[in-house]
Design a protein around this motif. Sequence first.
Motif, PDB file in Angstrom:
ATOM      1  N   ALA A  89       0.838  -1.213   0.000  1.00  0.00           N
ATOM      2  CA  ALA A  89       0.000   0.000   0.000  1.00  0.00           C
ATOM      3  C   ALA A  89       0.866   1.254   0.000  1.00  0.00           C
ATOM      4  CB  ALA A  89      -0.928   0.002   1.207  1.00  0.00           C
ATOM      5  N   VAL A  90       2.015   1.185   0.674  1.00  0.00           N
ATOM      6  CA  VAL A  90       2.949   2.318   0.656  1.00  0.00           C
ATOM      7  C   VAL A  90       3.412   2.575  -0.775  1.00  0.00           C
ATOM      8  CG1 VAL A  90       5.255   3.064   1.330  1.00  0.00           C
ATOM      9  CG2 VAL A  90       3.735   2.039   3.031  1.00  0.00           C
ATOM     10  N   ARG A  91       3.761   1.512  -1.497  1.00  0.00           N
ATOM     11  CA  ARG A  91       4.200   1.672  -2.886  1.00  0.00           C
ATOM     12  C   ARG A  91       3.087   2.277  -3.747  1.00  0.00           C
ATOM     13  NH1 ARG A  91       6.597  -3.304  -1.620  1.00  0.00           N
ATOM     14  NH2 ARG A  91       8.879  -3.225  -1.705  1.00  0.00           N
ATOM     15  N   GLU A  92       1.870   1.801  -3.531  1.00  0.00           N
ATOM     16  CA  GLU A  92       0.738   2.338  -4.318  1.00  0.00           C
ATOM     17  C   GLU A  92       0.556   3.819  -4.109  1.00  0.00           C
ATOM     18  OE1 GLU A  92      -2.675   0.029  -3.367  1.00  0.00           O
ATOM     19  OE2 GLU A  92      -1.870  -1.847  -4.203  1.00  0.00           O
ATOM     20  N   ARG A  93       0.664   4.265  -2.858  1.00  0.00           N
ATOM     21  CA  ARG A  93       0.522   5.697  -2.577  1.00  0.00           C
ATOM     22  C   ARG A  93       1.637   6.508  -3.211  1.00  0.00           C
ATOM     23  NH1 ARG A  93      -1.330   6.914   3.640  1.00  0.00           N
ATOM     24  NH2 ARG A  93      -2.993   5.360   3.810  1.00  0.00           N
TER      25      ARG A  93
END
Length: 493
Positions: free
Chosen positions: A486-490
């Motif tokens: 999710a960090v990468r997606e953001r």
Amino acid sequence: MRDPVEWPTRDLLTHRVQTTPERTAMVDADAGAQSTYRELDARADDVAATLATSVDTPDGTVATLVDTRPAVGPLLFGAMRVGATLAPLNVTLDAESLSAQLDTLDADLLVCERATEELATRVADCPVVSLDNPTTDAVQALETASAAVEPVEVHRDATQLVLFTSGTTSDPKGVRLTVGNLVASATASAFRLGVAPADRWLVCLPTYHMGGLAPFVRSTLYGSTVVVQREFDPSETARVLSEFDVTGVSLVPTTLRRLLDAGWRPDDALRFVLLGGGPASPELLHRCRERGVPACPTYGMTETASQIATALPETASEYEGTVGQPLVCTDVTVVADGDPVSPGERGELVVDGPTVTPGYLDDDRTEDAFGPHGFHTGDVGYRDEDGRLWVVGRVDDRIVTGGENVDAGAVADAIRACPGVEDAAVVGLPDEEWGQRVAALVVGAVDSETVRDHCRSKLASHEVPKTVRVTTSLPRTASGTVDRDAVRERLES
């Protein structure tokens, strides 16, 4: 009748100069000067004589703060000649990081050059000598020997190099590499890439990494030539490749891409481009095929004295993304939940064989790194029925950017120390130029440039995040841990 010699009894250069003394050993690409093996041997003797009077040899430790230059060869073989361990340090690190590494080494001597002299005197708690004329009384010159040095007997299990895999201040991890590791790596590489009498291997990578040091060992063992360029530059490196009839070169994807962007096309003499330090994109390899560049994607690490597996150009073309089969005498086991898995299944890559380090300077780290199948690389991958390997990520999310390893946790710790920051998560994002770029999601009353400025003062340049986004909270899983996907997606959105 004397017993046959099955292993080098003295340093590799001593054996080489007795065999082919007039063959060209080294070319200084910047100055255009050449050295024979006899001349290289004399320079190594000068170094050995200085070390013999400055260090308790054998078994002393000589650290170096020297960038890529021809003098690296005499330093390496001079240390081997007297049985000293050589520990090349990264010249781009800050003083605090270097001090931590020197403390870990307990070095007897630090060798610097004019560009690093001031830094060396700040970090060293041992005598400092310079390859150049020193500018301060705190530094002595590396004197010329008045007599030859009798080479000590070489043992394959003797630690020859210590290389650090991390540039972090608080957690330096020193890898021990033996003479046996270096010779086994050179031998296995020769079986994969081949050796020709006229071979010339260009070194334009930093020689405080294994990729920059390996050609010195290999060329001396083979009796071929190493060409040294002090710094990679697309147009200058293209000129050097052509002018000096280079047959092989070690590059990382970033430097190869820059060469291609500059319009470079290889000459007929070039046999291979050993491409490591990070994943080579399909787009990059496609460009290589269009230009006739013999790119050989390789997978390796400091702990294995360089190459683990290497794909020849035809293999890389037919099997997209592969790094090829393991080199001769190198065993790679794909392990999940402690057990080997079948072809096609993913797991951690575990390596065994004569190129694998006997361990780290820290015994606890060594114990943690080895298991029943060998050395745990921390890399995730899979293999096919014929043993070809694919590397798809890291168990611990280490980031490889421009051929440099970055510890995401250490970068996150540095960011958390920035005033106004409450929390941070660091990941690697795909990057056309660098392979991966360091990216950070930050919580706090702070702006992105402040975070980057803080990192520049605490970290090596390759560790500083290229992407920083400030948010109100970090995404977490149900168990409370940071959700890295999710960090990468953001960060990518």
